[in-house]
Design a protein around this motif. Structure first.
Motif, PDB file in Angstrom:
ATOM      1  N   GLY A 227       2.239  10.048  -2.017  1.00 16.18           N
ATOM      2  CA  GLY A 227       3.679  10.237  -1.883  1.00 16.18           C
ATOM      3  C   GLY A 227       4.378  10.037  -3.206  1.00 16.18           C
ATOM      4  N   THR A 228       5.670   9.763  -3.158  1.00 17.09           N
ATOM      5  CA  THR A 228       6.460   9.519  -4.358  1.00 17.09           C
ATOM      6  C   THR A 228       7.127   8.157  -4.249  1.00 17.09           C
ATOM      7  OG1 THR A 228       8.322  10.710  -3.341  1.00 17.09           O
ATOM      8  CG2 THR A 228       6.899  11.965  -4.794  1.00 17.09           C
ATOM      9  N   GLN A 229       6.886   7.315  -5.243  1.00 20.47           N
ATOM     10  CA  GLN A 229       7.393   5.946  -5.256  1.00 20.47           C
ATOM     11  C   GLN A 229       7.014   5.231  -3.961  1.00 20.47           C
ATOM     12  OE1 GLN A 229      11.601   5.961  -6.195  1.00 20.47           O
ATOM     13  NE2 GLN A 229      11.303   7.188  -8.037  1.00 20.47           N
ATOM     14  N   CYS A 230       5.722   5.278  -3.676  1.00 20.46           N
ATOM     15  CA  CYS A 230       5.224   4.776  -2.388  1.00 20.46           C
ATOM     16  C   CYS A 230       4.320   3.553  -2.553  1.00 20.46           C
ATOM     17  CB  CYS A 230       4.495   5.881  -1.641  1.00 20.46           C
ATOM     18  SG  CYS A 230       3.129   6.638  -2.563  1.00 20.46           S
ATOM     19  N   SER A 231       4.462   2.830  -3.655  1.00 17.17           N
ATOM     20  CA  SER A 231       3.589   1.674  -3.887  1.00 17.17           C
ATOM     21  C   SER A 231       3.783   0.592  -2.822  1.00 17.17           C
ATOM     22  CB  SER A 231       3.835   1.088  -5.280  1.00 17.17           C
ATOM     23  OG  SER A 231       5.187   0.707  -5.429  1.00 17.17           O
ATOM     24  N   LYS A 232       4.996   0.522  -2.242  1.00 18.48           N
ATOM     25  CA  LYS A 232       5.239  -0.461  -1.186  1.00 18.48           C
ATOM     26  C   LYS A 232       4.365  -0.162   0.032  1.00 18.48           C
ATOM     27  CE  LYS A 232       9.632  -0.401  -0.419  1.00 18.48           C
ATOM     28  NZ  LYS A 232      10.965  -0.772   0.106  1.00 18.48           N
ATOM     29  N   VAL A 233       4.158   1.118   0.300  1.00 18.34           N
ATOM     30  CA  VAL A 233       3.311   1.498   1.439  1.00 18.34           C
ATOM     31  C   VAL A 233       1.867   1.102   1.167  1.00 18.34           C
ATOM     32  CG1 VAL A 233       2.481   3.421   2.840  1.00 18.34           C
ATOM     33  CG2 VAL A 233       4.855   3.390   2.047  1.00 18.34           C
ATOM     34  N   ALA A 234       1.396   1.341  -0.064  1.00 11.34           N
ATOM     35  CA  ALA A 234       0.034   0.953  -0.420  1.00 11.34           C
ATOM     36  C   ALA A 234      -0.162  -0.557  -0.245  1.00 11.34           C
ATOM     37  CB  ALA A 234      -0.274   1.371  -1.854  1.00 11.34           C
ATOM     38  N   GLU A 235       0.839  -1.315  -0.637  1.00 14.90           N
ATOM     39  CA  GLU A 235       0.764  -2.768  -0.466  1.00 14.90           C
ATOM     40  C   GLU A 235       0.711  -3.134   1.009  1.00 14.90           C
ATOM     41  OE1 GLU A 235       3.328  -6.797  -1.615  1.00 14.90           O
ATOM     42  OE2 GLU A 235       3.925  -4.844  -2.416  1.00 14.90           O
ATOM     43  N   GLU A 236       1.493  -2.416   1.832  1.00 10.81           N
ATOM     44  CA  GLU A 236       1.495  -2.653   3.275  1.00 10.81           C
ATOM     45  C   GLU A 236       0.121  -2.334   3.883  1.00 10.81           C
ATOM     46  OE1 GLU A 236       4.033  -1.171   7.239  1.00 10.81           O
ATOM     47  OE2 GLU A 236       4.549  -0.430   5.236  1.00 10.81           O
ATOM     48  N   VAL A 237      -0.460  -1.219   3.468  1.00 10.71           N
ATOM     49  CA  VAL A 237      -1.764  -0.818   3.993  1.00 10.71           C
ATOM     50  C   VAL A 237      -2.856  -1.797   3.574  1.00 10.71           C
ATOM     51  CG1 VAL A 237      -3.536   0.982   3.959  1.00 10.71           C
ATOM     52  CG2 VAL A 237      -1.131   1.617   4.075  1.00 10.71           C
ATOM     53  N   SER A 238      -2.734  -2.340   2.368  1.00 13.89           N
ATOM     54  CA  SER A 238      -3.763  -3.267   1.874  1.00 13.89           C
ATOM     55  C   SER A 238      -3.873  -4.528   2.728  1.00 13.89           C
ATOM     56  CB  SER A 238      -3.473  -3.649   0.419  1.00 13.89           C
ATOM     57  OG  SER A 238      -2.333  -4.492   0.329  1.00 13.89           O
ATOM     58  N   LYS A 239      -2.848  -4.828   3.496  1.00 11.05           N
ATOM     59  CA  LYS A 239      -2.843  -6.023   4.345  1.00 11.05           C
ATOM     60  C   LYS A 239      -3.375  -5.756   5.745  1.00 11.05           C
ATOM     61  CE  LYS A 239       1.179  -7.913   1.901  1.00 11.05           C
ATOM     62  NZ  LYS A 239       2.610  -8.285   2.015  1.00 11.05           N
ATOM     63  N   VAL A 240      -3.624  -4.489   6.067  1.00 12.49           N
ATOM     64  CA  VAL A 240      -4.119  -4.139   7.399  1.00 12.49           C
ATOM     65  C   VAL A 240      -5.567  -4.612   7.544  1.00 12.49           C
ATOM     66  CG1 VAL A 240      -4.633  -2.253   8.999  1.00 12.49           C
ATOM     67  CG2 VAL A 240      -2.581  -2.156   7.575  1.00 12.49           C
ATOM     68  N   THR A 241      -5.856  -5.278   8.638  1.00 10.63           N
ATOM     69  CA  THR A 241      -7.204  -5.788   8.882  1.00 10.63           C
ATOM     70  C   THR A 241      -8.209  -4.641   8.956  1.00 10.63           C
ATOM     71  OG1 THR A 241      -6.346  -7.693  10.103  1.00 10.63           O
ATOM     72  CG2 THR A 241      -8.645  -7.099  10.491  1.00 10.63           C
ATOM     73  N   GLY A 242      -9.291  -4.782   8.218  1.00  8.56           N
ATOM     74  CA  GLY A 242     -10.376  -3.810   8.291  1.00  8.56           C
ATOM     75  C   GLY A 242     -10.350  -2.722   7.245  1.00  8.56           C
ATOM     76  N   VAL A 243      -9.289  -2.636   6.460  1.00 10.96           N
ATOM     77  CA  VAL A 243      -9.232  -1.630   5.398  1.00 10.96           C
ATOM     78  C   VAL A 243      -9.937  -2.188   4.168  1.00 10.96           C
ATOM     79  CG1 VAL A 243      -7.725  -0.313   3.862  1.00 10.96           C
ATOM     80  CG2 VAL A 243      -7.102  -0.610   6.260  1.00 10.96           C
ATOM     81  N   SER A 244     -10.950  -1.482   3.680  1.00  7.89           N
ATOM     82  CA  SER A 244     -11.733  -1.990   2.555  1.00  7.89           C
ATOM     83  C   SER A 244     -11.162  -1.591   1.207  1.00  7.89           C
ATOM     84  CB  SER A 244     -13.174  -1.478   2.654  1.00  7.89           C
ATOM     85  OG  SER A 244     -13.204  -0.058   2.597  1.00  7.89           O
ATOM     86  N   LYS A 245     -10.409  -0.489   1.160  1.00 10.75           N
ATOM     87  CA  LYS A 245      -9.896   0.014  -0.104  1.00 10.75           C
ATOM     88  C   LYS A 245      -8.674   0.882   0.163  1.00 10.75           C
ATOM     89  CE  LYS A 245     -13.000   1.695  -2.780  1.00 10.75           C
ATOM     90  NZ  LYS A 245     -14.040   2.602  -3.313  1.00 10.75           N
ATOM     91  N   VAL A 246      -7.683   0.799  -0.733  1.00 14.36           N
ATOM     92  CA  VAL A 246      -6.508   1.662  -0.656  1.00 14.36           C
ATOM     93  C   VAL A 246      -6.477   2.533  -1.906  1.00 14.36           C
ATOM     94  CG1 VAL A 246      -3.996   1.789  -0.484  1.00 14.36           C
ATOM     95  CG2 VAL A 246      -5.218  -0.073   0.657  1.00 14.36           C
ATOM     96  N   LEU A 247      -6.417   3.842  -1.706  1.00 17.69           N
ATOM     97  CA  LEU A 247      -6.339   4.794  -2.808  1.00 17.69           C
ATOM     98  C   LEU A 247      -4.902   5.295  -2.889  1.00 17.69           C
ATOM     99  CD1 LEU A 247      -9.603   6.739  -1.929  1.00 17.69           C
ATOM    100  CD2 LEU A 247      -9.333   4.898  -3.602  1.00 17.69           C
ATOM    101  N   LEU A 248      -4.254   5.031  -4.002  1.00 21.07           N
ATOM    102  CA  LEU A 248      -2.845   5.360  -4.163  1.00 21.07           C
ATOM    103  C   LEU A 248      -2.678   6.551  -5.090  1.00 21.07           C
ATOM    104  CD1 LEU A 248       0.215   4.779  -3.896  1.00 21.07           C
ATOM    105  CD2 LEU A 248      -0.043   3.120  -5.769  1.00 21.07           C
ATOM    106  N   ALA A 249      -1.982   7.582  -4.602  1.00 23.06           N
ATOM    107  CA  ALA A 249      -1.631   8.750  -5.410  1.00 23.06           C
ATOM    108  C   ALA A 249      -0.121   8.891  -5.378  1.00 23.06           C
ATOM    109  CB  ALA A 249      -2.304  10.001  -4.862  1.00 23.06           C
ATOM    110  N   ASP A 250       0.532   8.345  -6.387  1.00 18.67           N
ATOM    111  CA  ASP A 250       1.992   8.316  -6.457  1.00 18.67           C
ATOM    112  C   ASP A 250       2.456   9.326  -7.500  1.00 18.67           C
ATOM    113  OD1 ASP A 250       4.697   7.689  -6.667  1.00 18.67           O
ATOM    114  OD2 ASP A 250       4.344   5.557  -6.317  1.00 18.67           O
TER     115      ASP A 250
END
Length: 288
Positions: free
Chosen positions: A46-69
């Motif tokens: 997305g665009t200026q979506c680092s807050k979403v990546a941070e939110e996803v990183s806290k979800v139980t069971g997610v091993s990695k977050v790939l951010l394309a901003d």
């Protein structure tokens, strides 16, 4: 000669969001992805979506977050996100790609499936194993069990059929970037090739992303080559790509991921970031 790659299941969940907040349906898709087995990564584009990546990183069971901003993903258009998904799959060799069964997911995954030449599986309500999915047909009046033998399974998930993954408790790392990232960075390869007297090819993902023209593609749907030396730079080792270069006399792999399948077929391997390794190699090769 045929190379057989055994790989564990790994799933990429494409996050749906508003650039500020994660759409709840993504949490249901993450739960479904865990039923496949193996690691679950999330792609946030997305665009200026680092807050979403941070939110996803806290979800139980997610091993990695790939951010394309990037501004290129403004509006979440399938036309712009498809090349990103293809490049991400090429780099990390995911066996499954999941998205919610929303307008976003239903618009994106069939396009990705067409590029990968596989059949998408839509609106699943259950998972029996990594190859077998349950979905509704005839407006929900019948239940169908589908077994897919495609090398990559692309699936949209009906959110009401799966509980939402806990939004807290996880601590996944966030990564930026993919492969050569853009066409300008192919200059690194051209510089090295000039010194070696070599030609430059590309993966399907790089071609689909518009980095280089179609006639540079190496692989099952591109050119077949068998040079004395093949240097695979930032190539994950997807079977489709191997089909185009597996008969090379000597294969050298450069990839920062030590688990990349390309190392299973390489004669020599270097685990290092290509942006560091390639310039260093170019510097060491004497001018002709």
């Amino acid at each position: 000669m045929v190379f057989l790659l055994s790989r564990n299941n790994s799933t990429l969940v494409i996050a749906e969001h508003t650039n500020d907040k994660l759409t709840p349906l993504t949490l249901n898709a993450i739960t479904a992805a865990h039923k496949v087995g193996g690691d679950v990564a999330c792609l946030v584009a997305g665009t200026q979506c680092s807050k979403v990546a941070e939110e996803v990183s806290k979800v139980t069971g997610v091993s990695k977050v790939l951010l394309a901003d990037n501004e290129a993903f403004k509006g979440f258009l399938p036309e712009s996100i498809t090349p990103l998904v293809l490049a991400t799959q090429q780099q990390f060799n995911f066996t499954h790609i999941f998205a919610g069964a929303s307008a976003f997911g239903k618009g994106l995954l069939p396009r990705v499936a067409a590029k990968l030449d596989v059949s998408p599986i839509s609106d699943i309500i259950g998972i029996k194993d990594a190859e077998t999915f349950v979905r509704t047909i005839y407006a929900g009046n019948a239940i169908q069990t589908v077994k897919s033998k495609d090398s990559i399974k692309l699936v949209t998930v009906r959110g009401t059929a799966f509980e939402a993954a806990p939004a807290e408790g996880g601590s996944a790392a966030t990564e930026n970037g993919r492969g050569l990232k853009n066409g300008e960075n192919f200059k690194l390869l051209y510089d090295l090739a000039d010194k070696l007297g070599a030609a430059v090819g590309a993966s399907r993902a790089a071609v689909d992303a518009g980095f280089v023209p179609n006639d540079m593609q190496i692989g099952q749907t591109g050119k077949i080559v068998a040079p004395e030396l093949y240097i695979a730079v930032g190539i994950s080792g997807a079977i489709q790509h191997l089909a185009g270069m597996k008969d090379s006399k000597v294969i050298v792999a450069i990839n920062k991921d030590p688990e990349a399948p390309i190392f299973q077929v390489a004669d020599h391997g270097l685990v290092q970031d290509l942006f560091k390794a390639v310039p260093e190699m170019t510097e060491l090769v004497p001018n002709k």
